[in-house]
Design a protein around this motif. Structure first.
Motif, PDB file in Angstrom:
ATOM      1  N   ASN A  85       0.827  -1.210   0.000  1.00  0.00           N
ATOM      2  CA  ASN A  85       0.000   0.000   0.000  1.00  0.00           C
ATOM      3  C   ASN A  85       0.857   1.254   0.000  1.00  0.00           C
ATOM      4  OD1 ASN A  85      -2.368   1.580   0.063  1.00  0.00           O
ATOM      5  ND2 ASN A  85      -2.178   1.780   2.276  1.00  0.00           N
ATOM      6  N   ARG A  86       1.966   1.227   0.722  1.00  0.00           N
ATOM      7  CA  ARG A  86       2.826   2.417   0.761  1.00  0.00           C
ATOM      8  C   ARG A  86       3.432   2.688  -0.614  1.00  0.00           C
ATOM      9  NH1 ARG A  86       3.262   4.493   5.573  1.00  0.00           N
ATOM     10  NH2 ARG A  86       5.255   5.543   5.277  1.00  0.00           N
ATOM     11  N   GLU A  87       3.711   1.617  -1.363  1.00  0.00           N
ATOM     12  CA  GLU A  87       4.205   1.796  -2.740  1.00  0.00           C
ATOM     13  C   GLU A  87       3.125   2.414  -3.633  1.00  0.00           C
ATOM     14  OE1 GLU A  87       7.177  -2.135  -2.618  1.00  0.00           O
ATOM     15  OE2 GLU A  87       5.297  -2.201  -3.764  1.00  0.00           O
ATOM     16  N   ILE A  88       1.894   1.935  -3.465  1.00  0.00           N
ATOM     17  CA  ILE A  88       0.782   2.432  -4.298  1.00  0.00           C
ATOM     18  C   ILE A  88       0.486   3.897  -3.980  1.00  0.00           C
ATOM     19  CG2 ILE A  88      -1.682   2.129  -4.815  1.00  0.00           C
ATOM     20  CD1 ILE A  88      -1.253  -0.874  -3.886  1.00  0.00           C
ATOM     21  N   MET A  89       0.602   4.272  -2.684  1.00  0.00           N
ATOM     22  CA  MET A  89       0.326   5.655  -2.270  1.00  0.00           C
ATOM     23  C   MET A  89       1.401   6.615  -2.749  1.00  0.00           C
ATOM     24  SD  MET A  89      -1.111   5.544   1.631  1.00  0.00           S
ATOM     25  CE  MET A  89       0.408   4.873   2.322  1.00  0.00           C
ATOM     26  N   GLY A  90       2.670   6.209  -2.676  1.00  0.00           N
ATOM     27  CA  GLY A  90       3.785   7.104  -2.952  1.00  0.00           C
ATOM     28  C   GLY A  90       4.160   7.913  -1.721  1.00  0.00           C
ATOM     29  N   ALA A  91       5.202   8.738  -1.845  1.00  0.00           N
ATOM     30  CA  ALA A  91       5.749   9.496  -0.713  1.00  0.00           C
ATOM     31  C   ALA A  91       4.704  10.436  -0.121  1.00  0.00           C
ATOM     32  CB  ALA A  91       6.976  10.284  -1.153  1.00  0.00           C
ATOM     33  N   THR A  92       4.847  10.689   1.200  1.00  0.00           N
ATOM     34  CA  THR A  92       3.907  11.562   1.933  1.00  0.00           C
ATOM     35  C   THR A  92       3.718  12.901   1.234  1.00  0.00           C
ATOM     36  OG1 THR A  92       4.594  10.543   4.011  1.00  0.00           O
ATOM     37  CG2 THR A  92       3.485  12.671   4.171  1.00  0.00           C
ATOM     38  N   ASN A  93       4.847  13.519   0.838  1.00  0.00           N
ATOM     39  CA  ASN A  93       4.781  14.788   0.107  1.00  0.00           C
ATOM     40  C   ASN A  93       4.640  14.478  -1.386  1.00  0.00           C
ATOM     41  OD1 ASN A  93       5.202  17.228  -1.149  1.00  0.00           O
ATOM     42  ND2 ASN A  93       6.812  17.865   0.287  1.00  0.00           N
ATOM     43  N   PRO A  94       3.533  14.902  -2.003  1.00  0.00           N
ATOM     44  CA  PRO A  94       3.346  14.555  -3.416  1.00  0.00           C
ATOM     45  C   PRO A  94       4.462  15.046  -4.321  1.00  0.00           C
ATOM     46  CG  PRO A  94       1.723  16.191  -2.681  1.00  0.00           C
ATOM     47  CD  PRO A  94       2.420  15.678  -1.456  1.00  0.00           C
ATOM     48  N   ALA A  95       5.186  16.091  -3.875  1.00  0.00           N
ATOM     49  CA  ALA A  95       6.318  16.581  -4.668  1.00  0.00           C
ATOM     50  C   ALA A  95       7.399  15.514  -4.796  1.00  0.00           C
ATOM     51  CB  ALA A  95       6.898  17.847  -4.042  1.00  0.00           C
ATOM     52  N   ASN A  96       7.445  14.578  -3.829  1.00  0.00           N
ATOM     53  CA  ASN A  96       8.452  13.511  -3.843  1.00  0.00           C
ATOM     54  C   ASN A  96       7.881  12.161  -4.261  1.00  0.00           C
ATOM     55  OD1 ASN A  96      10.196  15.428  -2.669  1.00  0.00           O
ATOM     56  ND2 ASN A  96       9.513  14.886  -0.621  1.00  0.00           N
ATOM     57  N   ALA A  97       6.618  12.110  -4.612  1.00  0.00           N
ATOM     58  CA  ALA A  97       5.960  10.833  -4.913  1.00  0.00           C
ATOM     59  C   ALA A  97       6.272  10.384  -6.341  1.00  0.00           C
ATOM     60  CB  ALA A  97       4.454  10.964  -4.701  1.00  0.00           C
ATOM     61  N   ALA A  98       6.534   9.103  -6.494  1.00  0.00           N
ATOM     62  CA  ALA A  98       6.886   8.550  -7.806  1.00  0.00           C
ATOM     63  C   ALA A  98       5.703   8.656  -8.766  1.00  0.00           C
ATOM     64  CB  ALA A  98       7.305   7.093  -7.645  1.00  0.00           C
ATOM     65  N   PRO A  99       6.002   8.845 -10.051  1.00  0.00           N
ATOM     66  CA  PRO A  99       4.935   8.906 -11.052  1.00  0.00           C
ATOM     67  C   PRO A  99       4.049   7.658 -10.997  1.00  0.00           C
ATOM     68  CG  PRO A  99       7.040   9.488 -12.044  1.00  0.00           C
ATOM     69  CD  PRO A  99       7.338   9.008 -10.646  1.00  0.00           C
ATOM     70  N   GLY A 100       2.760   7.854 -11.166  1.00  0.00           N
ATOM     71  CA  GLY A 100       1.848   6.716 -11.176  1.00  0.00           C
ATOM     72  C   GLY A 100       1.314   6.335  -9.817  1.00  0.00           C
ATOM     73  N   THR A 101       1.839   6.947  -8.747  1.00  0.00           N
ATOM     74  CA  THR A 101       1.307   6.683  -7.408  1.00  0.00           C
ATOM     75  C   THR A 101       0.079   7.559  -7.163  1.00  0.00           C
ATOM     76  OG1 THR A 101       2.750   8.340  -6.383  1.00  0.00           O
ATOM     77  CG2 THR A 101       3.601   6.075  -6.518  1.00  0.00           C
ATOM     78  N   ILE A 102      -0.723   7.168  -6.162  1.00  0.00           N
ATOM     79  CA  ILE A 102      -1.939   7.928  -5.834  1.00  0.00           C
ATOM     80  C   ILE A 102      -1.596   9.369  -5.498  1.00  0.00           C
ATOM     81  CG2 ILE A 102      -3.781   8.186  -4.109  1.00  0.00           C
ATOM     82  CD1 ILE A 102      -3.853   5.077  -3.962  1.00  0.00           C
ATOM     83  N   ARG A 103      -0.571   9.556  -4.663  1.00  0.00           N
ATOM     84  CA  ARG A 103      -0.261  10.924  -4.235  1.00  0.00           C
ATOM     85  C   ARG A 103       0.302  11.760  -5.381  1.00  0.00           C
ATOM     86  NH1 ARG A 103       1.899   8.720   1.528  1.00  0.00           N
ATOM     87  NH2 ARG A 103       0.075   9.206   2.816  1.00  0.00           N
ATOM     88  N   ALA A 104       1.109  11.153  -6.240  1.00  0.00           N
ATOM     89  CA  ALA A 104       1.614  11.915  -7.398  1.00  0.00           C
ATOM     90  C   ALA A 104       0.461  12.345  -8.288  1.00  0.00           C
ATOM     91  CB  ALA A 104       2.614  11.073  -8.185  1.00  0.00           C
ATOM     92  N   ASP A 105      -0.515  11.474  -8.452  1.00  0.00           N
ATOM     93  CA  ASP A 105      -1.596  11.741  -9.411  1.00  0.00           C
ATOM     94  C   ASP A 105      -2.737  12.571  -8.828  1.00  0.00           C
ATOM     95  OD1 ASP A 105      -0.162  10.347 -11.262  1.00  0.00           O
ATOM     96  OD2 ASP A 105      -1.353   8.505 -11.132  1.00  0.00           O
ATOM     97  N   PHE A 106      -2.971  12.481  -7.513  1.00  0.00           N
ATOM     98  CA  PHE A 106      -4.171  13.105  -6.944  1.00  0.00           C
ATOM     99  C   PHE A 106      -3.916  14.104  -5.817  1.00  0.00           C
ATOM    100  CE2 PHE A 106      -5.976   8.758  -8.181  1.00  0.00           C
ATOM    101  CZ  PHE A 106      -6.539   9.229  -9.364  1.00  0.00           C
ATOM    102  N   ALA A 107      -2.823  13.988  -5.058  1.00  0.00           N
ATOM    103  CA  ALA A 107      -2.667  14.815  -3.855  1.00  0.00           C
ATOM    104  C   ALA A 107      -2.503  16.285  -4.213  1.00  0.00           C
ATOM    105  CB  ALA A 107      -1.474  14.334  -3.035  1.00  0.00           C
ATOM    106  N   GLU A 108      -2.999  17.131  -3.307  1.00  0.00           N
ATOM    107  CA  GLU A 108      -2.923  18.586  -3.502  1.00  0.00           C
ATOM    108  C   GLU A 108      -1.731  19.189  -2.769  1.00  0.00           C
ATOM    109  OE1 GLU A 108      -7.591  19.739  -4.066  1.00  0.00           O
ATOM    110  OE2 GLU A 108      -6.909  19.497  -1.997  1.00  0.00           O
ATOM    111  N   SER A 109      -1.320  18.579  -1.652  1.00  0.00           N
ATOM    112  CA  SER A 109      -0.235  19.114  -0.821  1.00  0.00           C
ATOM    113  C   SER A 109       0.182  18.024   0.166  1.00  0.00           C
ATOM    114  CB  SER A 109      -0.722  20.343  -0.050  1.00  0.00           C
ATOM    115  OG  SER A 109      -1.718  19.947   0.888  1.00  0.00           O
ATOM    116  N   VAL A 110       1.210  18.308   0.978  1.00  0.00           N
ATOM    117  CA  VAL A 110       1.651  17.328   1.970  1.00  0.00           C
ATOM    118  C   VAL A 110       0.537  17.066   2.991  1.00  0.00           C
ATOM    119  CG1 VAL A 110       2.767  18.988   3.519  1.00  0.00           C
ATOM    120  CG2 VAL A 110       3.578  16.614   3.462  1.00  0.00           C
TER     121      VAL A 110
END
Ligand code: CMP
Length: 139
Positions: A85-110
Motif C-alpha cells: 500500500n505504501r508503494e501504491i500511495m507514494g511518498a507523503t509529500n506529493p512533490a516527492n511521490a513517484a509517477p503513477g502513485t496515488i499521491r503523485a496523481d491526486f494529492a494537492e499538498s503534503v
C-alpha cells in the motif's frame, strides 16, 4: 505473508469524488478491500488517531483538515499489504511521490495528500482496531 493494513481516503479526495478511482488503484495492484465505511471524524477521533504526531508543528492543522469533510476508512488485505500500500500511495509529500502513485496523481499538498496508510504491521493492527470490529472485516 498475507497482511492487512488500514487505509484512509482523506477529505480532499472524497470532496473531489475520487473514492472509486483510488479504490481501483488498490484493487488493480492486488489488494482486496475487506472492510470499508464513510465517516465524519470528530476532533477527538482525529486527535486520538494521530496522537503519535501530537508534538509536531502540523498536528493542529492536520486534525482540522481530517475533520473538514468525510473520510473513507478501509482495511486492505493482500500479500505484504502494508508495504504494498505504501508503494501504491507514494511518498507523503506529493512533490516527492513517484509517477503513477496515488499521491503523485491526486494529492494537492503534503497535508491534503489524499490517502493515509499504516506504516508497519504493528501500527496496522492498532489502526484497524481503532475503526473496525472483527465482524466488520470479511476476507
Ligand atoms: P499521514 O500518512 O496521514 O500521517 C500524518 C500526516 O500528517 C501525513 O500523512 C501528512 O498528510 C500530514 N502532514 C502535514 N504536514 C506534514 C509535514 N510537514 N510532514 C509530514 N506530514 C505532514
Amino acid at each position: 505473508a498475507v497482511e492487512r493494513t488500514l487505509s484512509i481516503i482523506k477529505p480532499d479526495a472524497t470532496r473531489r469524488n475520487l473514492t472509486g478511482k483510488i479504490n481501483a488503484r488498490f484493487e488493480d495492484a492486488g489488494l482486496r478491500i475487506v472492510a470499508q465505511k464513510r465517516l465524519q471524524l470528530t476532533r477527538e477521533q482525529a486527535e486520538k488517531f494521530y496522537a503519535v504526531h501530537a508534538e509536531r508543528s502540523f498536528f493542529n492543522d492536520l486534525c482540522t483538515f481530517m475533520t473538514s469533510g468525510p473520510v473513507v476508512v478501509q482495511v486492505l488485505e493482500g500479500e505484504g499489504a502494508v508495504l504494498r500500500n505504501r508503494e501504491i500511495m507514494g511518498a507523503t509529500n506529493p512533490a516527492n511521490a513517484a509517477p503513477g502513485t496515488i499521491r503523485a496523481d491526486f494529492a494537492e499538498s503534503v497535508e491534503a495528500n489524499s490517502v493515509h496508510g499504516s506504516d508497519s504491521p504493528e501500527n496496522a493492527a492498532n489502526e484497524i482496531a481503532f475503526f473496525f470490529s472483527q465482524i466488520e472485516i470479511l476476507s
